[in-house]
Scaffold this motif. Structure first.
Motif, PDB file in Angstrom:
ATOM      1  N   ILE A  61      -6.862 -12.003 -18.183  1.00  0.00           N
ATOM      2  CA  ILE A  61      -6.803 -11.897 -16.732  1.00  0.00           C
ATOM      3  C   ILE A  61      -8.056 -11.303 -16.087  1.00  0.00           C
ATOM      4  CG2 ILE A  61      -5.699  -9.625 -16.657  1.00  0.00           C
ATOM      5  CD1 ILE A  61      -3.949 -10.675 -14.403  1.00  0.00           C
ATOM      6  N   VAL A  62      -8.680 -10.310 -16.719  1.00  0.00           N
ATOM      7  CA  VAL A  62      -9.805  -9.667 -16.064  1.00  0.00           C
ATOM      8  C   VAL A  62     -11.130 -10.354 -16.352  1.00  0.00           C
ATOM      9  CG1 VAL A  62      -8.704  -7.428 -15.901  1.00  0.00           C
ATOM     10  CG2 VAL A  62      -9.989  -8.024 -17.935  1.00  0.00           C
ATOM     11  N   VAL A  75      -8.381 -23.731 -20.486  1.00  0.00           N
ATOM     12  CA  VAL A  75      -9.442 -23.464 -19.514  1.00  0.00           C
ATOM     13  C   VAL A  75      -8.940 -22.414 -18.542  1.00  0.00           C
ATOM     14  CG1 VAL A  75     -10.859 -24.428 -17.678  1.00  0.00           C
ATOM     15  CG2 VAL A  75     -10.419 -25.769 -19.743  1.00  0.00           C
ATOM     16  N   PHE A  76      -9.663 -21.303 -18.488  1.00  0.00           N
ATOM     17  CA  PHE A  76      -9.307 -20.172 -17.632  1.00  0.00           C
ATOM     18  C   PHE A  76     -10.147 -20.209 -16.365  1.00  0.00           C
ATOM     19  CE2 PHE A  76      -9.840 -15.767 -16.252  1.00  0.00           C
ATOM     20  CZ  PHE A  76      -8.530 -15.325 -16.223  1.00  0.00           C
ATOM     21  N   ASP A  77      -9.494 -19.999 -15.220  1.00  0.00           N
ATOM     22  CA  ASP A  77     -10.173 -20.052 -13.931  1.00  0.00           C
ATOM     23  C   ASP A  77     -10.261 -18.651 -13.333  1.00  0.00           C
ATOM     24  OD1 ASP A  77     -11.156 -20.514 -11.421  1.00  0.00           O
ATOM     25  OD2 ASP A  77      -9.684 -22.028 -10.866  1.00  0.00           O
ATOM     26  N   PRO A  78     -11.452 -18.064 -13.233  1.00  0.00           N
ATOM     27  CA  PRO A  78     -11.586 -16.723 -12.649  1.00  0.00           C
ATOM     28  C   PRO A  78     -11.111 -16.641 -11.201  1.00  0.00           C
ATOM     29  CG  PRO A  78     -13.581 -17.352 -13.822  1.00  0.00           C
ATOM     30  CD  PRO A  78     -12.740 -18.583 -13.725  1.00  0.00           C
ATOM     31  N   ALA A  79     -11.137 -17.767 -10.475  1.00  0.00           N
ATOM     32  CA  ALA A  79     -10.740 -17.745  -9.070  1.00  0.00           C
ATOM     33  C   ALA A  79      -9.266 -17.413  -8.901  1.00  0.00           C
ATOM     34  CB  ALA A  79     -11.058 -19.091  -8.419  1.00  0.00           C
ATOM     35  N   ILE A  80      -8.439 -17.765  -9.889  1.00  0.00           N
ATOM     36  CA  ILE A  80      -7.009 -17.474  -9.807  1.00  0.00           C
ATOM     37  C   ILE A  80      -6.558 -16.520 -10.902  1.00  0.00           C
ATOM     38  CG2 ILE A  80      -6.486 -19.701  -8.726  1.00  0.00           C
ATOM     39  CD1 ILE A  80      -5.496 -20.670 -11.456  1.00  0.00           C
ATOM     40  N   ALA A  99      -1.775 -16.780  -6.900  1.00  0.00           N
ATOM     41  CA  ALA A  99      -2.092 -16.181  -8.196  1.00  0.00           C
ATOM     42  C   ALA A  99      -3.052 -15.002  -8.099  1.00  0.00           C
ATOM     43  CB  ALA A  99      -2.661 -17.256  -9.125  1.00  0.00           C
ATOM     44  N   SER A 100      -4.107 -15.130  -7.305  1.00  0.00           N
ATOM     45  CA  SER A 100      -5.089 -14.046  -7.233  1.00  0.00           C
ATOM     46  C   SER A 100      -4.493 -12.803  -6.577  1.00  0.00           C
ATOM     47  CB  SER A 100      -6.334 -14.510  -6.468  1.00  0.00           C
ATOM     48  OG  SER A 100      -5.999 -14.886  -5.144  1.00  0.00           O
ATOM     49  N   LYS A 101      -3.587 -13.001  -5.609  1.00  0.00           N
ATOM     50  CA  LYS A 101      -2.960 -11.851  -4.949  1.00  0.00           C
ATOM     51  C   LYS A 101      -1.963 -11.168  -5.877  1.00  0.00           C
ATOM     52  CE  LYS A 101      -3.585 -13.910  -0.384  1.00  0.00           C
ATOM     53  NZ  LYS A 101      -2.941 -14.506   0.801  1.00  0.00           N
ATOM     54  N   VAL A 102      -1.262 -11.964  -6.680  1.00  0.00           N
ATOM     55  CA  VAL A 102      -0.366 -11.386  -7.674  1.00  0.00           C
ATOM     56  C   VAL A 102      -1.173 -10.596  -8.698  1.00  0.00           C
ATOM     57  CG1 VAL A 102       1.251 -11.924  -9.529  1.00  0.00           C
ATOM     58  CG2 VAL A 102       1.404 -13.146  -7.347  1.00  0.00           C
ATOM     59  N   ARG A 103      -2.355 -11.132  -9.072  1.00  0.00           N
ATOM     60  CA  ARG A 103      -3.250 -10.425  -9.984  1.00  0.00           C
ATOM     61  C   ARG A 103      -3.627  -9.060  -9.425  1.00  0.00           C
ATOM     62  NH1 ARG A 103      -8.700 -11.881 -10.043  1.00  0.00           N
ATOM     63  NH2 ARG A 103      -8.416 -11.752  -7.778  1.00  0.00           N
ATOM     64  N   ASP A 104      -3.947  -9.000  -8.131  1.00  0.00           N
ATOM     65  CA  ASP A 104      -4.346  -7.734  -7.514  1.00  0.00           C
ATOM     66  C   ASP A 104      -3.192  -6.722  -7.528  1.00  0.00           C
ATOM     67  OD1 ASP A 104      -6.814  -8.831  -7.035  1.00  0.00           O
ATOM     68  OD2 ASP A 104      -6.391  -9.359  -4.947  1.00  0.00           O
ATOM     69  N   ILE A 105      -1.965  -7.212  -7.328  1.00  0.00           N
ATOM     70  CA  ILE A 105      -0.800  -6.325  -7.355  1.00  0.00           C
ATOM     71  C   ILE A 105      -0.593  -5.761  -8.757  1.00  0.00           C
ATOM     72  CG2 ILE A 105       1.711  -6.234  -7.089  1.00  0.00           C
ATOM     73  CD1 ILE A 105       1.407  -8.335  -4.859  1.00  0.00           C
ATOM     74  N   GLY A 128       0.807  -3.518   2.070  1.00  0.00           N
ATOM     75  CA  GLY A 128      -0.090  -4.528   2.630  1.00  0.00           C
ATOM     76  C   GLY A 128      -0.350  -5.660   1.644  1.00  0.00           C
ATOM     77  N   MET A 129      -0.505  -5.305   0.363  1.00  0.00           N
ATOM     78  CA  MET A 129      -0.739  -6.329  -0.648  1.00  0.00           C
ATOM     79  C   MET A 129       0.489  -7.215  -0.819  1.00  0.00           C
ATOM     80  SD  MET A 129      -2.653  -3.852  -3.425  1.00  0.00           S
ATOM     81  CE  MET A 129      -2.943  -5.109  -4.655  1.00  0.00           C
ATOM     82  N   LEU A 130       1.677  -6.611  -0.829  1.00  0.00           N
ATOM     83  CA  LEU A 130       2.902  -7.387  -0.958  1.00  0.00           C
ATOM     84  C   LEU A 130       3.113  -8.287   0.253  1.00  0.00           C
ATOM     85  CD1 LEU A 130       5.237  -4.596  -2.391  1.00  0.00           C
ATOM     86  CD2 LEU A 130       4.487  -6.650  -3.598  1.00  0.00           C
ATOM     87  N   ARG A 131       2.832  -7.743   1.436  1.00  0.00           N
ATOM     88  CA  ARG A 131       2.987  -8.530   2.670  1.00  0.00           C
ATOM     89  C   ARG A 131       2.037  -9.717   2.668  1.00  0.00           C
ATOM     90  NH1 ARG A 131       2.114  -4.701   5.723  1.00  0.00           N
ATOM     91  NH2 ARG A 131       4.276  -4.024   6.063  1.00  0.00           N
TER      92      ARG A 131
END
Length: 484
Positions: A14-15, A134-139, A226-232, A255-258
């Protein structure tokens, strides 16, 4: 099993999205990658060398030493032996994506003890777990991947119970596409496992053996940010050791959940068991095919959660069921039900009022959020189809029940019951009543029901049943019971 393996490999990767790495493979890039990977584990574990990265030709080798991850766990609570490091290889591509691959195995044994529970001994072995994708850093997730396992075996044992499960192998594929809303992604996976076997034994129950020639599965989730879930997830890791969040952090999490809401637009999964058999001292049974399906879809203010189970060519043989009753065992069965009209938009609004910093009002806010999930406290359950077919009956039920989440007394129902060859069913019950007088009441009830029935064009008999909230009951328009 398959989702756990995908989750494990995606968490490891993920990172990789933390920064863009040069295509050139060197020690500096390895160190940068290693520092990024350790962000997803507690600092104390990172210092122990849980993750190491080194250049390996045209790619990086990432090594995970899981024994170091677990060594701080209290030995009296959890112990494991045979755990060896896993490695995967990551190749940065000029497109900004990463090519990922790995080939590992597992053969561990140990024990654990939860508070108030007996000690459980376990073993877990995987001859080989292979993947490439194939891993996508954007998501921060795989765009695609092929996964397979060979010879998986698991067992657990306590003083009172023993369970073991295995399958010969599993293959599955992951694909993805852009979601309908910007910044979201659709994921789908499908595959199969062969040679499934599970054995269960305990002091109270005779040994049970469950087998299936193959298990086919498919799942899809659409509209995942996906990227927002990653941040959470990253936020949760950063604050995993906090006894309670500071007010500023609580506001940040809200704020992140919203911003991530809704977490998805739809989800569905199907599982097919082929040639399923169940054997025990009490009897044997099975089905040519058993299908299980769940769905979650609809707008956020009218979401529907559905479950379906279908069994075909059912067989059952047991001394528990006398031969005279064997004709009543269904050889086909179908169940569909759903909870409809859930308001996840209102639920989300209320849930985000929760004080994650630990204020005592959090419990009340959570309760209010659950109440708002069902509009006005109204629970709506749909039954699109419940059917069973045997040698002496062919019956089907469909309908809807409306009630309240705070009481079981206030409800209404509209339903339809269909039956084919009802005379055949009545005759079969009457035959059994010759040796079991209690069944005379059942026979009498069926004959009364026949008197209320209507006949459909296809010959089936129909009962349209309505139960009002005031307690009144009507069948095919005739009042059977007045209001309470």
């Amino acid at each position: 099993m398959r989702l756990n393996l995908i989750a494990a490999t995606s968490t490891i990767a993920i990172v990789l999205a933390s920064s863009a790495y040069a295509v050139d493979i060197n020690q500096a890039g390895a160190k940068q990658l290693e520092e990024s990977l350790t962000k997803v584990v507690p600092e104390s574990v990172a210092k122990d060398g849980f993750v190491t990265v080194k250049p390996a030709g045209t790619r990086y080798e990432i090594i995970y030493d899981f024994a170091k991850l677990l060594k701080k766990i209290e030995p009296g609570t959890f112990a494991i032996t045979g755990l060896t490091p896993w490695s995967m290889f990551a190749t940065p591509l000029e497109t900004g994506l990463w090519s990922m691959e790995g080939n590992n195995s597992l053969n561990v044994s140990g024990n654990f003890k939860a508070p108030g529970q007996p000690k459980t001994d376990f073993t877990y072995a995987i001859d080989a777990f292979l993947f490439s994708g194939v891993f996508d850093p954007a998501i921060s997730y795989f765009r695609s991947g092929d996964f397979s396992t060979k010879a998986v075996n698991f067992s657990s044992k306590t003083e009172a119970e023993e369970v073991s499960a295995s399958f010969d192998g599993m293959k599955y594929k992951l694909t993805s596409s852009e979601g309908a809303t910007a910044g979201t992604t659709n994921f789908a996976t499908s595959g199969s496992a062969s040679g499934f076997l599970e054995k269960i034994s305990s002091r109270e129950v005779p040994p049970v053996e469950i087998r299936a020639d193959a298990i086919d599965f498919a799942a899809a989730v659409n509209g995942l940010p996906a990227s927002k879930v990653r941040d959470i997830i990253m936020f949760a890791v950063d604050h995993a050791d906090d006894k309670k969040l500071a007010v500023a952090d609580s506001d940040k999490l809200k704020g992140m959940l919203r911003d991530a809401f809704p977490l998805l637009t739809s989800f569905n999964e199907t599982i097919d068991f082929n040639n399923l058999t169940v054997s025990s001292a009490a009897g044997n049974g099975g089905a040519k095919n058993v299908n299980y399906a769940i769905t979650l879809d609809g707008p956020t203010d009218a979401t529907r959660f559905g479950v379906g189970v279908t069994a075909e060519q059912i067989s059952f043989a047991s001394a528990i069921v006398p031969a005279a009753y064997s004709a009543f065992v269904p050889h086909e069965f179908q169940l569909q039900f759903a909870i409809a009209d859930m308001d996840f938009a209102a639920f989300g609004d209320e849930f985000l009022k929760v004080d994650f910093s630990g204020d005592t009002s959090s419990e009340d806010s959570g309760k209010k959020a659950a109440e708002r999930l069902f509009k006005g406290g109204e629970l709506v359950m749909d039954f699109p189809k419940i059917s069973a077919v045997s040698g002496v009956y062919d019956a089907e039920f469909s309908g809807q029940i409306r009630g309240r989440i705070d009481t079981s007394k206030d409800y209404s129902m509209d339903a339809t019951v269909l039956a084919r060859d009802l005379d055949k069913t009545i005759a079969a019950v009457q035959e059994l009543a010759k040796t079991n007088a209690d069944l005379n009441q059942v026979s009498f009830g069926l004959m009364m029901a026949k008197g209320f029935a209507k006949t459909d064009p296809d010959g089936r008999q129909r009962w349209d049943i309505s139960v009002a909230r005031n307690g009144s009951v009507t069948i095919n328009g005739q009042v059977i019971k007045g209001a309470d």
